[in-house]
Design an enzyme around this catalytic site. Structure first.
Site, PDB file in Angstrom:
ATOM      1  CG  ASN A 229       0.676   8.105  -4.594  1.00 51.38           C
ATOM      2  OD1 ASN A 229       1.588   7.419  -5.724  1.00 51.38           O
ATOM      3  ND2 ASN A 229      -0.182   7.202  -4.727  1.00 51.38           N
TER       4      ASN A 229
ATOM      5  CG  ASP B  11      -7.711  -0.011  -5.427  1.00 49.25           C
ATOM      6  OD1 ASP B  11      -9.074   0.916  -5.611  1.00 49.25           O
ATOM      7  OD2 ASP B  11      -7.016   0.700  -5.147  1.00 49.25           O
ATOM      8  CB  ILE B  12     -13.119  -0.736  -3.756  1.00 54.79           C
ATOM      9  CG1 ILE B  12     -12.415   0.968  -2.947  1.00 54.79           C
ATOM     10  CG2 ILE B  12     -12.776  -2.461  -2.575  1.00 54.79           C
ATOM     11  CD1 ILE B  12     -13.684   1.274  -1.858  1.00 54.79           C
TER      12      ILE B  12
ATOM     13  CG  HIS C 112      -1.300   1.735  -5.698  1.00 56.76           C
ATOM     14  ND1 HIS C 112      -3.014   1.626  -5.725  1.00 56.76           N
ATOM     15  CD2 HIS C 112      -0.997   3.221  -4.873  1.00 56.76           C
ATOM     16  CE1 HIS C 112      -3.477   2.736  -5.078  1.00 56.76           C
ATOM     17  NE2 HIS C 112      -2.528   3.585  -4.213  1.00 56.76           N
TER      18      HIS C 112
ATOM     19  CG  HIS D 152      -1.976   2.507   0.328  1.00 60.67           C
ATOM     20  ND1 HIS D 152      -2.014   3.676   1.194  1.00 60.67           N
ATOM     21  CD2 HIS D 152      -2.777   3.188  -0.961  1.00 60.67           C
ATOM     22  CE1 HIS D 152      -2.704   4.876   0.225  1.00 60.67           C
ATOM     23  NE2 HIS D 152      -3.063   4.168  -0.777  1.00 60.67           N
TER      24      HIS D 152
ATOM     25  CD  GLN E  15      -0.195   8.693   2.371  1.00 61.87           C
ATOM     26  OE1 GLN E  15       0.614   9.460   2.374  1.00 61.87           O
ATOM     27  NE2 GLN E  15      -0.756   7.771   3.053  1.00 61.87           N
TER      28      GLN E  15
END
Length: 138
Positions: free
Chosen positions: A88, A32-33, A103, A101, A95
């Site tokens: 989410n 994750d960025i 996590h 996606h 979301q």
């Protein structure tokens, strides 16, 4: 199937570079960025689905297998104390990118990650009639 306007479709299918941890025919797992903790990754489904309501049964059945592989590898390498695996659906649920996606968030004793809620009285939240209707709809 991909959405040409979806940034996660572009990342999942290799059009935008990412720090990829794992990839197979259906998923790409990237760091994750904007991580919540050291090692925070997201599992991107390659076939565009906005959320769980639109996810194919095949991809739904596979995503937790991928999450398990990633979580086990992270625990070994990062020596984390725990793991949150969450997904989410909809803006009200948090979301922000409307491409399904999941996590995978390594947790460390004393970290500052906040994934909590205030427990409420279950009897006040849903009536037996509504529970029955949900059961019948499944």
């Amino acid at each position: 199937m991909t959405d040409s306007n979806c940034i996660f479709c572009k990342i999942a299918n290799g059009e935008i570079p990412s720090k990829t941890l794992y990839e197979d025919d259906s998923f790409r797992v990237i760091l994750d960025i904007s991580p919540a903790s050291k090692g925070h990754a997201i599992i991107l489904v390659k076939n565009h689905a906005e959320n769980i309501y639109n996810l194919s049964d095949e991809d739904a059945g596979k995503i937790y297998v991928v999450a398990k592989k990633v979580a086990i590898a992270m625990q070994k390498v990062l020596k984390c104390d725990g793991m949150n695996i969450l997904q989410n659906n909809g803006e009200a649920a948090g979301q922000t990118v409307f491409h399904l996606h999941m996590h995978v968030i390594p947790r460390y004793n004393g970290d500052k990650v906040q994934i909590k809620w205030t427990p409420q009285d279950a009897a006040e939240q849903i009536s037996e009639e509504v529970a029955k209707e949900i059961r019948e709809t499944i």
